[in-house]
Design a protein around this motif. Sequence first.
Motif, short mmCIF file in Angstrom:
data_model
loop_
_atom_site.label_atom_id
_atom_site.label_comp_id
_atom_site.label_asym_id
_atom_site.label_seq_id
_atom_site.Cartn_x
_atom_site.Cartn_y
_atom_site.Cartn_z
N PRO A 191 0.82 -1.23 0.00
CA PRO A 191 0.00 0.00 0.00
C PRO A 191 0.85 1.27 0.00
O PRO A 191 1.81 1.39 0.78
N ALA A 192 0.48 2.20 -0.87
CA ALA A 192 1.24 3.45 -0.95
C ALA A 192 1.12 4.26 0.33
O ALA A 192 2.07 4.91 0.77
N TRP A 193 -0.07 4.23 0.95
CA TRP A 193 -0.26 5.03 2.16
C TRP A 193 0.62 4.54 3.30
O TRP A 193 1.02 5.32 4.17
N LEU A 194 0.97 3.23 3.29
CA LEU A 194 1.85 2.71 4.33
C LEU A 194 3.30 3.08 4.06
O LEU A 194 4.08 3.29 4.99
N GLN A 195 3.66 3.20 2.79
CA GLN A 195 5.02 3.62 2.45
C GLN A 195 5.29 5.05 2.88
O GLN A 195 6.43 5.44 3.09
N SER A 196 4.22 5.84 3.01
CA SER A 196 4.40 7.25 3.35
C SER A 196 4.72 7.49 4.82
O SER A 196 5.10 8.59 5.19
N GLN A 197 4.56 6.46 5.65
CA GLN A 197 4.79 6.63 7.09
C GLN A 197 6.29 6.64 7.40
O GLN A 197 7.03 5.81 6.90
N VAL A 198 6.69 7.59 8.23
CA VAL A 198 8.11 7.69 8.58
C VAL A 198 8.35 7.60 10.09
O VAL A 198 9.50 7.58 10.53
N ASP A 199 7.27 7.54 10.88
CA ASP A 199 7.42 7.54 12.33
C ASP A 199 7.03 6.20 12.96
O ASP A 199 6.90 6.10 14.18
N ILE A 200 6.81 5.20 12.14
CA ILE A 200 6.38 3.90 12.68
C ILE A 200 7.51 3.25 13.47
O ILE A 200 8.64 3.14 12.97
N TRP A 201 7.18 2.83 14.67
CA TRP A 201 8.15 2.11 15.51
C TRP A 201 7.91 0.61 15.47
O TRP A 201 8.83 -0.19 15.51
N LEU A 202 6.64 0.21 15.36
CA LEU A 202 6.29 -1.20 15.31
C LEU A 202 5.39 -1.43 14.09
O LEU A 202 4.33 -0.83 13.97
N MET A 203 5.85 -2.29 13.17
CA MET A 203 5.07 -2.61 11.98
C MET A 203 4.90 -4.12 11.87
O MET A 203 5.89 -4.86 11.75
N ASP A 204 3.65 -4.56 11.90
CA ASP A 204 3.33 -5.98 11.70
C ASP A 204 2.42 -6.10 10.49
O ASP A 204 1.24 -5.77 10.56
N ILE A 205 2.98 -6.56 9.38
CA ILE A 205 2.17 -6.83 8.18
C ILE A 205 2.36 -8.30 7.80
O ILE A 205 2.33 -8.67 6.63
N SER A 206 2.55 -9.11 8.82
CA SER A 206 2.68 -10.55 8.58
C SER A 206 1.31 -11.16 8.33
O SER A 206 0.28 -10.50 8.51
#
Length: 414
Positions: free
Chosen positions: A35-50
């Motif tokens: 998703p493009a909107w997820l690529q735009s995030q720069v402050d994410i500390w925890l990402m779970d897209i499993s």
Amino acid sequence: MGVLDSWHKEECCQWSAFSLEVADLGSSQLGPSFPAWLQSQVDIWLMDISSTVIVDRLPDCNNLLEGQLPQCFGVMDIGFLMLSNNRFSGNFPSFLKRLRQLKSLDLSHNSFSGRLPLWIGELAELRFLGLNHNTFSGEIPPTISNLSHLRHLNLAGNGLSGAIPWHMSNITAMIGMDKSNYENELFFDGYLGTFHTLDFSSAVIKGRELNYSSGIWDLVSIDLSFNQLTGVIPEEIAALDALINLNLSWNQLSGKIPNKIGALQALESLDLSRSMLSGGIPSSLSDITYLSYLDLSDNNLTERIPSGRQLDTLYTQQPSMYSGNSGLCGFPLPISCPGKNATRKDDQKRNEHSFEPMTFYFGLALGFILCLWVVFCILLFKKAWRTAYFCMVDKTYDQMYVFSVLTWKSWARK
């Protein structure tokens, strides 16, 4: 931040209409494109897209993410990155080198390939590294032993070759450590509660694949199974006395099992099966109190099996733990050990068999002596028997004397 990083950040931020710190998007069917909107995030500390879907078991699923990872990840300050059970491909992501605060990386069950980079040892804050079930090849980087905070290492199910790295004792987080202090260090700013709600990862322990959430941090584990590793098991691995799970099965390892392996006192599961290990089984294995799963099958192990309550108990629960080692002998196997390698139970059996003829001859001699004493006592106290006995002796003597004299004269005439 360099000029290239600044450009990447500008390119990524142009899509951003909001800011996220935690992206718990596991099994959200985001695929197949990232998703493009997820690529735009720069402050994410925890990402779970499993995904909870295992690609190998459901190959027609089209909701999984695929392709190469976006380079925008490189401008994020991610601490926890979970991408398991998708269809990501390409080499080991180069942007990860910039994520110096990365504490957990799970790329398992994807299609990543190529060699693992030497700079992986520069991810100094890494606690969890799950690269299992990809198609990585080449040697395990020796720099991986520089990850002193690492508590969970899973490289199973790849095409890795070469030797297991030495200097494993540099991974000090796998050496006796207070779990409570570790949790206080790792889970801060409310992230502990988040992890309790996640299916964080899976691990093969005691012959079964188990799913873990935050409990994965308590499982100090090394899993290098299903690769093409060669060489010996490093002696230094015995220094990792906080290990709970050690799985080196399905490789081409040779040499002996380290004699000091009994120093792994926290070990609950040990799988060294289906390799090319030789020599004897170290007696120190019987000293591991918590060991509840052991598999040494299908190797080239020889000599007698060490005795011990722990090993005997494990065999009753798992009779196949020694199978495929034609050189092993002694209890609990039905094969007796010859010569000096015999166990105490084998010696007992041999002594029992050798005692049987000795018992027969001893009984025979004892019976003969008793008969003589009976005859002597009868002759001593019965006068009629005594008179008859001496008459018989005199008569026999006379007959023998006459026979001998006549025979002598007959020979003299001839």
